[in-house]
Design a protein around this motif. Structure first.
Motif, short mmCIF file in Angstrom:
data_model
loop_
_atom_site.label_atom_id
_atom_site.label_comp_id
_atom_site.label_asym_id
_atom_site.label_seq_id
_atom_site.Cartn_x
_atom_site.Cartn_y
_atom_site.Cartn_z
N GLN A 116 0.52 -1.04 -0.10
CA GLN A 116 0.21 -0.39 0.41
C GLN A 116 1.21 1.66 -0.30
OE1 GLN A 116 -2.15 0.66 3.59
NE2 GLN A 116 -3.10 2.00 3.03
N PRO A 117 0.43 2.56 -0.97
CA PRO A 117 1.10 3.19 -0.59
C PRO A 117 1.07 4.16 0.30
CG PRO A 117 -0.33 3.20 -2.24
CD PRO A 117 -0.35 2.03 -1.40
N VAL A 118 2.42 4.80 1.04
CA VAL A 118 2.79 5.84 1.86
C VAL A 118 2.40 7.15 1.92
CG1 VAL A 118 3.69 4.11 3.50
CG2 VAL A 118 4.74 5.73 1.73
N ALA A 119 2.12 8.16 2.93
CA ALA A 119 2.05 9.61 2.81
C ALA A 119 1.84 9.68 4.18
CB ALA A 119 0.71 9.62 2.57
N PRO A 120 2.04 11.33 4.07
CA PRO A 120 2.05 12.07 5.72
C PRO A 120 0.45 11.23 6.46
CG PRO A 120 1.82 13.33 4.15
CD PRO A 120 1.89 12.30 3.23
N GLU A 127 -6.66 9.95 -7.96
CA GLU A 127 -6.74 10.00 -9.98
C GLU A 127 -6.26 8.81 -10.43
OE1 GLU A 127 -3.20 12.51 -10.25
OE2 GLU A 127 -1.77 10.63 -8.71
N GLU A 128 -6.10 8.45 -11.03
CA GLU A 128 -5.73 7.46 -11.96
C GLU A 128 -3.82 7.05 -12.06
OE1 GLU A 128 -8.67 5.84 -14.73
OE2 GLU A 128 -10.16 5.32 -13.85
N MET A 129 -3.85 5.31 -11.98
CA MET A 129 -2.09 5.51 -12.81
C MET A 129 -2.69 4.03 -13.67
SD MET A 129 1.05 4.94 -10.28
CE MET A 129 0.89 7.27 -10.12
N PHE A 130 -1.48 4.32 -14.02
CA PHE A 130 -1.51 3.46 -15.21
C PHE A 130 -0.44 2.46 -14.67
CE2 PHE A 130 0.91 1.03 -19.21
CZ PHE A 130 -0.06 0.65 -19.72
N THR A 131 -0.96 1.37 -15.42
CA THR A 131 -0.13 -0.02 -14.76
C THR A 131 -0.09 -1.51 -15.80
OG1 THR A 131 -1.64 -1.36 -13.70
CG2 THR A 131 -0.88 -0.20 -12.32
N ALA A 132 0.06 -2.33 -15.17
CA ALA A 132 0.63 -3.22 -16.51
C ALA A 132 -1.10 -3.71 -17.22
CB ALA A 132 1.16 -4.40 -16.25
N ALA A 133 -1.56 -3.91 -15.70
CA ALA A 133 -2.82 -3.70 -16.18
C ALA A 133 -3.90 -2.93 -16.82
CB ALA A 133 -3.60 -4.39 -15.07
N GLY A 134 -3.23 -2.09 -17.17
CA GLY A 134 -4.05 -0.69 -17.47
C GLY A 134 -4.32 0.55 -16.33
N MET A 135 -5.09 1.35 -16.61
CA MET A 135 -5.53 2.68 -15.65
C MET A 135 -6.46 2.16 -14.89
SD MET A 135 -4.14 5.19 -17.11
CE MET A 135 -4.25 6.49 -16.66
N GLN A 136 -5.74 2.30 -13.45
CA GLN A 136 -6.06 1.98 -11.90
C GLN A 136 -6.35 3.13 -11.26
OE1 GLN A 136 -5.66 -2.00 -10.52
NE2 GLN A 136 -3.83 -2.57 -11.73
N THR A 137 -6.96 3.34 -10.30
CA THR A 137 -7.48 3.62 -9.12
C THR A 137 -5.88 3.69 -8.60
OG1 THR A 137 -9.96 4.15 -9.70
CG2 THR A 137 -8.81 5.08 -7.83
N VAL A 138 -5.68 5.35 -8.12
CA VAL A 138 -4.55 4.96 -7.06
C VAL A 138 -5.18 4.89 -5.66
CG1 VAL A 138 -3.01 6.40 -5.87
CG2 VAL A 138 -2.99 6.65 -8.53
N PRO A 139 -4.80 3.38 -4.83
CA PRO A 139 -5.44 3.74 -3.49
C PRO A 139 -5.61 4.33 -3.13
CG PRO A 139 -3.86 2.10 -3.75
CD PRO A 139 -3.94 2.95 -5.30
N THR A 140 -6.02 4.17 -1.57
CA THR A 140 -6.15 5.43 -0.25
C THR A 140 -4.67 4.70 0.65
OG1 THR A 140 -7.93 5.87 -0.16
CG2 THR A 140 -7.20 6.01 1.69
N PRO A 141 -3.62 6.30 0.85
CA PRO A 141 -2.65 5.48 1.53
C PRO A 141 -2.27 4.70 2.84
CG PRO A 141 -2.71 8.43 1.06
CD PRO A 141 -3.75 7.26 0.39
N ARG A 142 -1.22 4.80 3.17
CA ARG A 142 -0.98 4.52 4.57
C ARG A 142 -0.03 5.49 4.75
NH1 ARG A 142 2.33 2.45 7.42
NH2 ARG A 142 4.19 1.25 5.84
#
Length: 365
Positions: A116-120, A127-142
């Motif tokens: 899981q992404p990390v953040a403050p 937003e969405e981000m390109f991945t090997a599986a196509g565009m996916q929603t960026v998950p809520t960070p920890r």
């Protein structure tokens, strides 16, 4: 425009002019984060820019956000970046590796450990981000714990030391464009209640901790930071509500003795003027989309010491020569900015033969 072609001292070396190559993600690294075999050629081709700031380079596994971006924290990374640094130095240029921890702007599918992404704070970028599986929603960070924030500072230091081992001339800390350092600065991304959140000084603390720690580790004259005051990106929308924080940051950074401060600006001339007055070291200004006929204006006005150019440098490996002689520019192929791992749109932009008249057109359509 005459001042544009005068030398300037930056850190421990002197640049031949006041242009620099802005950092630009190219998404051509290998799966393990090592730069591609063509990276040394790509950067060396553009060595006449004097100062080359690399694409964003993650300082740790959790710092990666996009597919095929390089890292600078393993022995293999160092070995590959050494080839890049050597090629640039041999061609007469100087290389600063940009350290970019993306924070919440990440997707697990794009990172080595798929975490899981990390953040403050646990606030999604939306937003969405390109991945090997196509565009996916960026998950809520920890949200990072206070101890993890301290470890992340150490990750930046380790990456900076690796950059020095690779022969880079310095590092630029990416504190702009909605990535981790910027997320700590922004009130709409940072809702912490510890010493890294709340008051302006607390939200600036992470940026200053990283910068001071890196400067202590590799030397202030090899350390720089990039900021983007008020630039809306990655779910951050500061407007002008954070202007006083950037004035404070400029003053605090001024006391470190950095190689330079790099500002990405889309306006707010009053704030730019205050940053210039609060920071008396080398200031680099990057205005995206700057027209050719305005290059050098910020230097002439005393607002900047160096102007960073992005797409123009990407498409024209001999950009200073073309600008100085009035030669035509290559067209940038935007569809190939991030595409594939080959030479097309990367190392195949032509340079002007120097034995031809300066006005001869060699434009790739």
């Amino acid at each position: 425009m005459k001042a544009l072609w005068t030398p300037i001292k930056l850190g421990g070396f002197t640049l031949p002019h006041r242009l620099a190559m802005a950092p630009m993600t190219r998404s051509r690294a290998r799966a393990d984060g090592t730069p591609s075999d063509l990276a040394a050629l790509y950067y060396a081709q553009r060595a006449s820019m004097g100062l080359l700031i690399t694409e964003g380079t993650q300082p740790s596994d959790d710092g990666q956000g996009y597919m095929a971006t390089p890292g600078i924290y393993t022995d293999d990374h160092v070995e590959k970046w050494r080839k890049v640094a050597t090629a640039v130095n041999d061609a007469g240029g100087h290389l600063f590796i940009q350290l970019m921890h993306v924070g919440r702007r990440s997707h697990p599918d794009n990172t080595p450990r798929h975490r899981q992404p990390v953040a403050p704070s646990a606030i999604p970028a939306g937003e969405e981000m390109f991945t090997a599986a196509g565009m996916q929603t960026v998950p809520t960070p920890r949200a990072l714990t206070t101890d993890e924030v301290a470890q992340t500072v150490k990750d930046f230091v380790h990456a900076a030391k690796c950059a020095m081992d690779a022969g880079a001339d310095g590092v630029e800390i990416h504190g702009a464009n909605g990535y981790l350092v910027h997320q700590f600065l922004a009130p709409d991304a940072n809702q912490r209640t510890d010493r890294y959140g709340g008051a302006m000084e607390n939200r600036a603390r992470f940026a200053l901790d990283v910068t001071r720690a890196v400067a202590d580790a590799i030397g202030a004259d090899r350390t720089a930071i990039r900021l983007s005051p008020g630039v809306p990106t990655g779910g951050i929308a500061e407007g002008d509500q954070n202007d006083d924080l950037y004035r404070y940051l400029a003053s605090e950074l001024n006391g470190i003795g950095l190689a330079y401060l790099h500002i990405l600006s889309i306006g707010n001339e009053a704030l730019l003027g205050d940053i210039r007055r609060n920071f008396d070291g080398v200031l680099i200004l990057n205005r995206p989309g700057r027209p050719r006929d305005q290059i050098g204006n910020d230097i002439d006005a005393g607002l900047a010491d160096i102007e960073a150019l992005g797409v123009m440098a990407l498409a024209n490996p001999d950009l200073p020569y073309r600008l100085k002689t009035g030669a035509a520019l290559n067209d940038a192929r935007k569809d190939l900015f991030y595409a594939g791992g080959g030479a097309e749109g990367y190392t195949d932009y032509p340079a002007l033969p120097r034995d031809r008249p300066s006005g001869t057109i060699f434009c790739r359509k």
